[in-house]
Design a protein around this motif. Structure first.
Motif, PDB file in Angstrom:
ATOM      1  N   MET A   1       4.015  -0.645  -4.591  1.00  0.00           N
ATOM      2  CA  MET A   1       5.273  -0.070  -4.084  1.00  0.00           C
ATOM      3  C   MET A   1       6.038   0.521  -5.255  1.00  0.00           C
ATOM      4  SD  MET A   1       8.195  -1.876  -1.748  1.00  0.00           S
ATOM      5  CE  MET A   1       8.665  -3.111  -2.948  1.00  0.00           C
ATOM      6  N   SER A   2       6.123   1.829  -5.321  1.00  0.00           N
ATOM      7  CA  SER A   2       6.874   2.463  -6.387  1.00  0.00           C
ATOM      8  C   SER A   2       7.793   3.507  -5.790  1.00  0.00           C
ATOM      9  CB  SER A   2       5.942   3.085  -7.423  1.00  0.00           C
ATOM     10  OG  SER A   2       5.272   4.190  -6.874  1.00  0.00           O
ATOM     11  N   THR A   3       8.695   3.959  -6.623  1.00  0.00           N
ATOM     12  CA  THR A   3       9.644   4.971  -6.174  1.00  0.00           C
ATOM     13  C   THR A   3       9.878   5.927  -7.329  1.00  0.00           C
ATOM     14  OG1 THR A   3      11.798   5.263  -5.120  1.00  0.00           O
ATOM     15  CG2 THR A   3      11.652   3.594  -6.849  1.00  0.00           C
ATOM     16  N   GLN A  13       7.846   1.707 -11.214  1.00  0.00           N
ATOM     17  CA  GLN A  13       7.259   0.569 -10.510  1.00  0.00           C
ATOM     18  C   GLN A  13       8.142  -0.652 -10.722  1.00  0.00           C
ATOM     19  OE1 GLN A  13       3.939   0.261  -8.754  1.00  0.00           O
ATOM     20  NE2 GLN A  13       5.306  -1.344  -8.062  1.00  0.00           N
ATOM     21  N   GLY A  16       7.445  -6.946  -8.734  1.00  0.00           N
ATOM     22  CA  GLY A  16       7.232  -7.423  -7.380  1.00  0.00           C
ATOM     23  C   GLY A  16       8.339  -8.310  -6.863  1.00  0.00           C
ATOM     24  N   LEU A  38      15.718  -2.645  -1.061  1.00  0.00           N
ATOM     25  CA  LEU A  38      14.356  -3.140  -1.267  1.00  0.00           C
ATOM     26  C   LEU A  38      13.354  -2.597  -0.253  1.00  0.00           C
ATOM     27  CD1 LEU A  38      15.106  -6.838  -2.172  1.00  0.00           C
ATOM     28  CD2 LEU A  38      14.430  -5.005  -3.706  1.00  0.00           C
ATOM     29  N   THR A  39      13.760  -2.362   0.951  1.00  0.00           N
ATOM     30  CA  THR A  39      12.812  -1.908   1.976  1.00  0.00           C
ATOM     31  C   THR A  39      13.347  -0.691   2.694  1.00  0.00           C
ATOM     32  OG1 THR A  39      13.757  -3.609   3.414  1.00  0.00           O
ATOM     33  CG2 THR A  39      11.687  -4.138   2.317  1.00  0.00           C
ATOM     34  N   PRO A  40      13.023   0.497   2.287  1.00  0.00           N
ATOM     35  CA  PRO A  40      12.169   0.777   1.130  1.00  0.00           C
ATOM     36  C   PRO A  40      12.953   0.643  -0.163  1.00  0.00           C
ATOM     37  CG  PRO A  40      12.884   2.834   2.098  1.00  0.00           C
ATOM     38  CD  PRO A  40      13.440   1.713   2.972  1.00  0.00           C
ATOM     39  N   ILE A  41      12.195   0.546  -1.239  1.00  0.00           N
ATOM     40  CA  ILE A  41      12.826   0.421  -2.537  1.00  0.00           C
ATOM     41  C   ILE A  41      13.643   1.681  -2.844  1.00  0.00           C
ATOM     42  CG2 ILE A  41      10.826   1.329  -3.795  1.00  0.00           C
ATOM     43  CD1 ILE A  41      12.769  -1.689  -5.028  1.00  0.00           C
TER      44      ILE A  41
END
Ligand SMILES: [Zn+2]
Length: 55
Positions: A1-3, A13, A16, A38-41
């Motif tokens: 999971m990266s943004t 990244q 976690g 966080l969701t999404p980051i």
């Protein structure tokens, strides 16, 4: 999971176990980024601690 970094759009990244308000350093531009969701980051530029905040 990266943004993507909001400053330079480099992929970032988060760890976690990242938490909201945690600070991450962008590997691309060295900006301090704050985790804002966080969701999404989601990341936002953190205020520069060395900046003069004024009076
Ligand atoms: Zn960056």
């Amino acid at each position: 999971m990266s943004t993507a970094c909001p400053e330079c759009e480099s992929p970032v990244q988060p760890p976690g176990d990242a938490r909201v308000s945690e600070l991450i350093e962008c590997p691309g531009c060295r900006s301090e980024l704050e985790v804002i969701a966080l969701t999404p980051i989601a990341l936002a530029l953190a205020p520069d601690p060395e900046e003069d905040w004024g009076e």
